[in-house]
Design a protein around this motif. Structure first.
Motif, PDB file in Angstrom:
ATOM      1  N   ILE A  88      39.584 -63.845 -21.008  1.00 22.82           N
ATOM      2  CA  ILE A  88      40.361 -63.466 -22.547  1.00 22.82           C
ATOM      3  C   ILE A  88      40.208 -64.645 -23.402  1.00 22.82           C
ATOM      4  N   PHE A  89      40.549 -64.567 -23.950  1.00 28.40           N
ATOM      5  CA  PHE A  89      39.567 -65.636 -25.628  1.00 28.40           C
ATOM      6  C   PHE A  89      40.579 -65.913 -27.257  1.00 28.40           C
ATOM      7  N   ALA A  90      42.179 -66.463 -26.819  1.00 27.18           N
ATOM      8  CA  ALA A  90      42.421 -66.349 -28.214  1.00 27.18           C
ATOM      9  C   ALA A  90      42.529 -68.091 -28.664  1.00 27.18           C
ATOM     10  N   MET A  91      41.382 -68.174 -29.612  1.00 28.69           N
ATOM     11  CA  MET A  91      40.843 -69.653 -29.962  1.00 28.69           C
ATOM     12  C   MET A  91      41.476 -70.230 -31.126  1.00 28.69           C
ATOM     13  N   GLN A  92      41.801 -72.213 -30.474  1.00 30.51           N
ATOM     14  CA  GLN A  92      42.450 -72.438 -31.499  1.00 30.51           C
ATOM     15  C   GLN A  92      41.990 -73.168 -32.854  1.00 30.51           C
ATOM     16  N   ASP A  93      40.759 -73.062 -33.624  1.00 33.49           N
ATOM     17  CA  ASP A  93      40.091 -73.212 -34.259  1.00 33.49           C
ATOM     18  C   ASP A  93      38.257 -72.549 -34.719  1.00 33.49           C
ATOM     19  N   VAL A 111      34.034 -62.036 -22.754  1.00 36.96           N
ATOM     20  CA  VAL A 111      34.828 -63.176 -23.109  1.00 36.96           C
ATOM     21  C   VAL A 111      35.585 -61.717 -24.352  1.00 36.96           C
ATOM     22  N   ILE A 112      36.415 -61.725 -24.284  1.00 35.94           N
ATOM     23  CA  ILE A 112      37.068 -60.398 -24.443  1.00 35.94           C
ATOM     24  C   ILE A 112      38.216 -61.960 -25.986  1.00 35.94           C
TER      25      ILE A 112
END
Length: 314
Positions: A88-93, A111-112
């Motif tokens: 589970i991924f919330a990207m920085q940039d 990838v979620i």
């Protein structure tokens, strides 16, 4: 901020325990890579993940990139090495997003994506419709300004999908309201302290400023603090997120409105989707799952507080 810091420490503590026991696809371990935990959005999202994982008997490996793109790429590489079942991924940039997704995809790990929309092939993207949210919010602000006056915009991390989409949505409203003049556009990287410093400079340079659009609540709180210290109690400040602290600021009149997201529910949904992907049911998961946002003003504060967008009351 102390509350956020303690929550982040708690999250970090739960991360380390399961790393050595992570397994490959089909195993009951889910990796989580968050860009930072200064934002209550990410704290609430991981709280939702923890609840759903506990309910389903899955283990989370939660990692905090501390706002560092290179560190986040390395963390995703570590999760891949541990052979977690899904990420589970919330990207920085954008850089971290593209590299992180490619790293996981190369190892056949689904990838979620949550909150930020990365480039690359993800099992699903779970987030708000930031264009729609910022359009509705800025339309509300334009009406409150009677279609005229000076506006300052405080942006998040430049080039992030959320910054781009919130800029686009508000921009479409401003095009229809030529009487509103944007006198300052500055980025503060979603950070409350940076926004406080930015707002101090903007207020000094623009004594006739009527309004501020901050692209998240943390930056709105920073701007509200600067406005209060400058004696500018008549400013119309609006933002996006729905932090509980911003509800308090709306109640006191420091902030006019926010578009509230539902991060706790997003976190729960991310885990349920990750489990489906691990179990070979990824085909049943929609590629894009946009969650609702709610315009919160003084008129509907009680309803918003009871909705639990940031998790059950503690």
């Amino acid at each position: 901020m102390a509350l956020v810091a303690s929550a982040a420490l708690a999250l970090s503590g739960c991360s380390a325990d399961g790393a050595a026991n992570a397994g490959g696809p089909g195993k009951k371990t889910i990796g989580v890579s968050m860009p930072e935990f200064q934002s209550l959005f990410y704290v609430a999202a991981v709280d939702g993940m923890k609840k759903a994982a506990a309910d389903e008997g899955y283990e989370l490996v939660v990692l905090n990139a501390n706002g560092n793109s290179s560190q986040q790429v390395n963390q995703v590489q570590n999760l891949v090495t541990q052979q977690v079942g899904a990420v589970i991924f919330a990207m920085q940039d954008a850089t971290a997003g593209a590299a992180g997704v490619a790293e996981a995809k190369g190892a056949n790990i689904p990838v979620i994506a949550i909150d930020q929309r990365p480039q690359g092939d993800v099992a699903t993207f779970i987030g708000s419709d930031s264009i729609k949210a910022s359009t509705e919010l800025c339309d509300f602000l334009a009406k409150q300004m009677a279609g005229k006056g000076n506006l300052a915009i405080i942006k998040g991390v430049l080039g992030s999908s959320t910054e781009i989409e919130r800029s686009k949505g508000c921009g479409s409203v401003l095009e229809k309201n030529p009487g509103i003049k944007v006198v300052s556009t500055t980025n503060a990287d979603w950070d409350e302290n940076k926004a406080y410093n930015v707002a101090q400079d903007v207020l000094t340079a623009n004594p006739d400023l009527q309004a501020i659009f901050a692209q998240n609540d943390g930056m709105a709180l920073g701007a509200a603090k600067a406005a209060a210290q400058a004696g500018r109690t008549n400013l119309k400040i609006v933002s996006v997120d729905g932090f509980p602290q911003v509800y308090d600021a709306i109640q006191s009149g420091q902030v006019l409105a926010t578009m509230s997201q539902e991060p706790y529910q997003m976190g729960e949904l991310a885990v349920r989707n990750a489990i489906k992907a691990i179990n070979g049911e990824g085909g049943s998961v929609e590629k894009e799952q946009l969650q609702p946002t709610v315009l919160v003003t003084k008129e509907n504060l009680d309803e918003a507080r009871s909705a639990g967008y940031y998790g059950p009351a503690k």
